[in-house]
Design an enzyme around this catalytic site. Structure first.
Site, short mmCIF file in Angstrom:
data_model
loop_
_atom_site.label_atom_id
_atom_site.label_comp_id
_atom_site.label_asym_id
_atom_site.label_seq_id
_atom_site.Cartn_x
_atom_site.Cartn_y
_atom_site.Cartn_z
N SER A 182 17.50 3.68 18.81
CA SER A 182 16.71 4.57 19.65
C SER A 182 16.11 3.80 20.81
O SER A 182 15.79 2.61 20.68
CB SER A 182 15.60 5.18 18.80
N TYR A 187 8.57 4.54 11.97
CA TYR A 187 9.94 4.98 12.28
C TYR A 187 10.60 4.02 13.27
O TYR A 187 11.72 3.53 13.07
CB TYR A 187 9.93 6.40 12.87
N LYS A 240 13.95 1.15 13.10
CA LYS A 240 15.09 0.99 14.02
C LYS A 240 15.18 -0.45 14.50
O LYS A 240 16.25 -1.05 14.54
CB LYS A 240 14.95 1.94 15.22
P1 NAD Z 1 19.05 14.60 11.31
O1 NAD Z 1 17.84 14.56 10.45
O2 NAD Z 1 19.50 15.92 11.83
O3 NAD Z 1 20.28 13.89 10.57
C1 NAD Z 1 20.10 12.85 9.64
C2 NAD Z 1 20.91 13.21 8.40
O4 NAD Z 1 20.77 12.17 7.43
C3 NAD Z 1 20.43 14.51 7.73
O5 NAD Z 1 21.54 15.36 7.53
C4 NAD Z 1 19.85 14.04 6.39
O6 NAD Z 1 20.06 15.00 5.37
C5 NAD Z 1 20.64 12.77 6.15
N1 NAD Z 1 19.99 11.76 5.30
C6 NAD Z 1 18.74 11.25 5.39
N2 NAD Z 1 18.56 10.31 4.45
C7 NAD Z 1 19.72 10.23 3.73
C8 NAD Z 1 20.16 9.44 2.63
N3 NAD Z 1 19.37 8.54 2.04
N4 NAD Z 1 21.42 9.62 2.17
C9 NAD Z 1 22.25 10.54 2.74
N5 NAD Z 1 21.88 11.31 3.78
C10 NAD Z 1 20.63 11.15 4.27
O7 NAD Z 1 18.78 13.60 12.53
P2 NAD Z 1 19.59 13.40 13.88
O8 NAD Z 1 18.75 13.93 14.98
O9 NAD Z 1 20.96 13.88 13.73
O10 NAD Z 1 19.54 11.81 13.98
C11 NAD Z 1 20.57 11.02 13.44
C12 NAD Z 1 20.17 9.56 13.56
O11 NAD Z 1 19.88 9.25 14.92
C13 NAD Z 1 18.91 9.19 12.78
O12 NAD Z 1 19.06 7.89 12.25
C14 NAD Z 1 17.83 9.19 13.84
O13 NAD Z 1 16.76 8.33 13.52
C15 NAD Z 1 18.59 8.67 15.05
N6 NAD Z 1 18.01 9.07 16.33
C16 NAD Z 1 17.80 10.39 16.58
C17 NAD Z 1 17.22 10.78 17.79
C18 NAD Z 1 16.97 12.23 18.09
O14 NAD Z 1 16.28 12.52 19.05
N7 NAD Z 1 17.50 13.19 17.32
C19 NAD Z 1 16.89 9.80 18.73
C20 NAD Z 1 17.13 8.46 18.45
C21 NAD Z 1 17.69 8.11 17.24
C1 UD1 Z 2 10.15 11.37 20.48
C2 UD1 Z 2 9.65 10.13 19.80
C3 UD1 Z 2 10.72 9.06 19.88
C4 UD1 Z 2 12.01 9.58 19.25
C5 UD1 Z 2 12.42 10.85 19.97
C6 UD1 Z 2 13.64 11.49 19.37
C7 UD1 Z 2 7.20 10.16 20.02
C8 UD1 Z 2 6.02 9.53 20.68
N1 UD1 Z 2 8.40 9.71 20.42
O1 UD1 Z 2 10.46 11.02 21.82
O2 UD1 Z 2 10.29 7.90 19.20
O3 UD1 Z 2 13.04 8.61 19.38
O4 UD1 Z 2 11.35 11.81 19.88
O5 UD1 Z 2 13.36 12.00 18.10
O6 UD1 Z 2 7.06 11.02 19.17
N2 UD1 Z 2 6.45 17.53 24.72
C9 UD1 Z 2 5.55 18.53 25.05
N3 UD1 Z 2 5.31 19.49 24.12
C10 UD1 Z 2 5.91 19.52 22.88
C11 UD1 Z 2 6.83 18.50 22.57
C12 UD1 Z 2 7.07 17.52 23.52
O7 UD1 Z 2 4.99 18.53 26.14
O8 UD1 Z 2 5.61 20.42 22.07
C13 UD1 Z 2 6.76 16.50 25.73
C14 UD1 Z 2 6.41 15.10 25.28
O9 UD1 Z 2 5.11 14.76 25.68
C15 UD1 Z 2 7.46 14.28 26.02
C16 UD1 Z 2 8.65 15.23 26.16
O10 UD1 Z 2 8.14 16.52 25.95
O11 UD1 Z 2 7.01 13.97 27.28
C17 UD1 Z 2 9.74 14.94 25.18
O12 UD1 Z 2 9.16 14.90 23.88
P1 UD1 Z 2 10.03 14.73 22.55
O13 UD1 Z 2 11.12 15.72 22.57
O14 UD1 Z 2 9.09 14.74 21.40
O15 UD1 Z 2 10.69 13.30 22.73
P2 UD1 Z 2 9.99 11.88 23.00
O16 UD1 Z 2 8.53 11.96 22.95
O17 UD1 Z 2 10.59 11.31 24.23
#
Ligand code: NAD
Ligand code: UD1
Length: 342
Positions: free
Chosen positions: A125, A150, A154
């Site tokens: 991330s 969290y 990472k």
């Molecule tokens: P998500 O929660 O939709 O997907 C994660 C999946 O992992 C889920 O289906 C959950 O059931 C499964 N899971 C969790 N623990 C498990 C375990 N021990 N064994 C088997 N399955 C397990 O999340 P996502 O948004 O698809 O994110 C995927 C990855 O990307 C995560 O590692 C997350 O931290 C990372 N990531 C996500 C974002 C974002 O904004 N969505 C941003 C940066 C990084």
């Molecule tokens: C957040 C996490 C980041 C994670 C990412 C993806 C925090 C501080 N950061 O990022 O670590 O990798 O999600 O899961 O939680 N916002 C509003 N109203 C809302 C929600 C969000 O104004 O109800 C704003 C936030 O202030 C931000 C932007 O929208 O400026 C995006 O927010 P969000 O989608 O939560 O992502 P990040 O904060 O960038």
């Protein structure tokens, strides 16, 4: 054709990546314990691609369950999505976050070593850059300190993977630092389905639009940015998925560790996202300006040059595409995947 294991492949990013992988001709195994997803996703992936991925209900922290999958399949590479991802919750449940995110990674690495599987792509991330770096973030920057467990998971997993690769010259590791994934597959069959109150901006907007929430709170409009609201690098989840395809293909043809930002390189403010969503959906979003959210940075976006140069990958979908596809998914599935349950 390669056989790729997607841990967490029933989740938001994993399910879209499964579609991209299948459409590129790879064979996909999804290992997921459905902690934050639903098995309906597997039906939906089949509906989109015409191919049913091999689904294993599996806790990736469980050696025996993971070993079983490797014993039964010739696996060429692993994309590790499985993990917990709610930033706020991680401060309340740090042990659960460290246990699940780190243990699942160690378990996979041990079993991969046992079976001689060397290609690993990890969901990292942009959060690992921390508050001390100035955007746009480059992969060559020193990582920062993290403000929550969290983000530490990472950062620590990146280090674990780097050390594991240093000890095994056959290993290939891709650390993918995602920016802000939103959007959905254009079919509207798969998308983001958060449980409870969404933490992230786009699912909150779509739930307000569909009538599940009263109003959106914009977290602060007094930042030092053009309109006072925070700016982020939003990336379409299908662009992100295609980035994984390129990354696993590069992993299978190289050795060592590479870090890639997966972002567009272009930031948009919260107010710009709301406006773009209103244009795409024709629905006005009820919002108020609230206090800043602790831990939010005014602006973060990628320098996306390295991924273009080395992966031959570039995000191509626009913010309008992201808003249109997020809305298409939410309006067709107002209750998410639960809407399928009687
Ligand atoms: P998500 O929660 O939709 O997907 C994660 C999946 O992992 C889920 O289906 C959950 O059931 C499964 N899971 C969790 N623990 C498990 C375990 N021990 N064994 C088997 N399955 C397990 O999340 P996502 O948004 O698809 O994110 C995927 C990855 O990307 C995560 O590692 C997350 O931290 C990372 N990531 C996500 C974002 C974002 O904004 N969505 C941003 C940066 C990084
Ligand atoms: C957040 C996490 C980041 C994670 C990412 C993806 C925090 C501080 N950061 O990022 O670590 O990798 O999600 O899961 O939680 N916002 C509003 N109203 C809302 C929600 C969000 O104004 O109800 C704003 C936030 O202030 C931000 C932007 O929208 O400026 C995006 O927010 P969000 O989608 O939560 O992502 P990040 O904060 O960038």
């Amino acid at each position: 054709m390669s056989r790729i294991l997607l841990t967490g492949g029933a989740g938001f990013i994993g399910s879209h990546t499964a579609v991209a992988m299948i459409e590129a001709g790879h064979s996909v195994i999804i290992a997921d314990n459905l902690y934050n997803s639903d098995e309906v996703v597997i039906d939906r992936i089949e509906k989109i691609t015409g191919v049913r991925p091999d689904f294993r209900f599996c806790d990736v922290c469980d050696n025996n369950q993971v070993r079983e999958i490797f014993r039964e399949n010739e696996i060429d590479g692993v994309i590790h999505f499985a993990g917990y991802k709610a930033v706020g919750e991680s401060s309340e449940k740090p042990l659960e976050y460290y246990r699940n995110n780190i243990d699942s990674t160690l378990t996979l690495l041990e079993i991969m070593r046992e079976f001689g599987v060397c290609n690993f792509v990890f969901s990292s991330s942009a959060t690992v850059y921390g508050p001390d770096n100035e955007p746009p973030y480059k992969e060559s920057m020193k990582k920062g300190s993290c403000s929550n467990p969290y983000s530490w998971t990472k950062s620590m997993i990146e280090q674990i993977l780097t050390d594991a690769a240093a000890a095994n010259p056959d290993m290939s590791v891709m650390l993918l630092r995602y920016f802000n994934p939103i959007g959905a597959h254009k079919s509207g069959l798969i998308g983001e389905d958060p449980q409870g109150i969404p933490n992230n901006l786009m699912p909150f907007i779509t739930q307000v639009a569909v009538g599940r929430r009263e109003e959106l709170t914009v977290f602060g409009d007094d930042y030092d940015t053009p309109d006072g609201t925070c700016r982020r690098d939003y990336i379409h989840v299908m662009d992100l998925a295609e980035g994984h395809l390129k990354a696993i293909e590069l992993a299978m043809s190289s050795k060592g560790v590479e870090i890639f930002n997966l972002g567009t390189g272009v930031p948009y403010s919260v107010l710009e996202v709301i406006k773009a969503f209103e244009n795409a959906s024709g629905i006005m979003i009820n919002y108020t300006i609230g206090d800043r959210r602790e831990g939010d940075l005014p602006g973060l976006w990628a320098d996306a040059e390295k991924a273009e140069r080395m992966l031959g990958w570039k995000a191509v979908r626009t913010l309008d595409d992201m808003c249109r596809d997020s809305w298409n998914w939410q309006s067709k599935n107002p209750k998410g995947y639960k809407g399928d349950k009687k």
